[in-house]
Design a protein around this motif. Structure first.
Motif, short mmCIF file in Angstrom:
data_model
loop_
_atom_site.label_atom_id
_atom_site.label_comp_id
_atom_site.label_asym_id
_atom_site.label_seq_id
_atom_site.Cartn_x
_atom_site.Cartn_y
_atom_site.Cartn_z
N TYR A 146 -4.09 5.07 2.85
CA TYR A 146 -3.27 4.21 1.99
C TYR A 146 -4.11 3.66 0.83
O TYR A 146 -5.28 3.32 1.01
N TYR A 170 0.85 -1.19 0.00
CA TYR A 170 0.00 0.00 0.00
C TYR A 170 0.89 1.24 0.00
O TYR A 170 2.04 1.20 0.43
N THR A 175 6.15 -0.76 7.77
CA THR A 175 5.93 0.51 7.06
C THR A 175 7.27 1.21 6.89
O THR A 175 8.06 1.30 7.83
N ASP A 234 0.93 5.65 0.70
CA ASP A 234 0.35 6.93 1.13
C ASP A 234 1.35 8.00 0.70
O ASP A 234 2.38 8.19 1.34
#
Length: 261
Positions: free
Chosen positions: A165, A156, A254, A158
């Motif tokens: 996201y 994903y 992340t 962002d």
């Protein structure tokens, strides 16, 4: 005497018949010439006779016309396809220029967490300092083989840091555990050196992966073996683990991908 009477009767009957139905008179030379002129003045009309050969010719002509029409339509369709392909290429180029930038870039760790209990325990992992160095320990609670364990992963992005996201097309399909680690751990072999800052066999994982607790020391992400094109922003990778088809935990990492200074 009877014969004489019969002859007279026949002669009389013949005479009466000729009087009732007289034979046509023999035409004169002038009449014959006039009849010939009348016949010659009638126009000759040729009656067409439709043959199999004529039908075949007509069918060939029709087929030729269809072929010409098909060729025309194919040419028109080909031009349309080329125009659409050029438009698609321009759109893809715009997307690549807007969202995907070639190297150089770098990635920093933002978080490494477990979203559900399972075969992994990452509760003692810490990210330290401005560089977000990974330290602590990670535990594998069971031996992980290909017969029982498998996992798949999703990515994903962002781009703005808003926390919203969007799913990327970078996915890993359901794969047996050992096979998956052998395929993807080499991307991180330059980030964690076995015997230096990790004792988990990232450079050549055995099968089954042995259960145990492994240390992590000052690990930074090295993107030298990552794809040459990478979207900028916050990237999230989520791995879903399964044992015999049932959930065995979810790990989430992340990273923040930025231009290299």
């Amino acid at each position: 005497m009877a014969a004489s009477i019969r002859t007279e009767t026949e002669t009389k009957t013949k005479t009466e018949t000729q009087q009732q139905f007289p034979l046509p008179a023999t035409p004169s030379a002038e009449e014959k010439e006039e009849d010939d002129k009348s016949i010659s003045s009638v126009p000759f009309v040729e009656i067409p006779i439709e043959s199999e050969f004529t039908k075949d010719q007509e069918q060939e002509q029709e087929q030729e016309q269809w072929r010409e029409q098909d060729l025309y339509h194919h040419l028109v369709y080909g031009v349309q396809v080329r125009h659409e392909a050029r438009a698609l290429a321009r759109a893809l180029q715009c997307i690549l220029q807007t969202h995907l930038i070639p190297k150089p870039y770098e990635a920093r760790l933002v978080s490494f967490i477990s979203l559900s209990d399972g075969v992994w325990d990452v509760s003692k992992v810490r990210l330290i300092g401005r560089d977000r160095k990974m330290n602590g320990t990670i535990s594998l609670l069971e031996d992980m083989d290909d017969d029982q364990y498998s996992f798949y992963a999703e990515a994903y992005i962002d781009t703005t840091g808003s926390g919203i996201y969007k799913k990327l097309p970078y996915t890993m399909p359901m794969t047996p555990a050992c096979k998956g680690f052998k395929m993807y751990l080499p991307y991180f072999a330059d980030s964690a050196k076995v015997g230096v800052n990790i004792d988990f066999p990232v450079d050549g994982p055995p099968c089954p992966l042995p259960k145990g607790t492994y240390y992590l020391k000052d690990i930074l992400l090295n993107t030298s073996k990552w794809p040459s094109v990478m979207p900028r922003g916050y990237m999230k990778g989520v791995s879903y683990f399964f044992k015999n088809g049932k959930s065995a935990g979810v790990l989430e990492v992340t990273t923040h991908v930025v231009d290299r200074d």
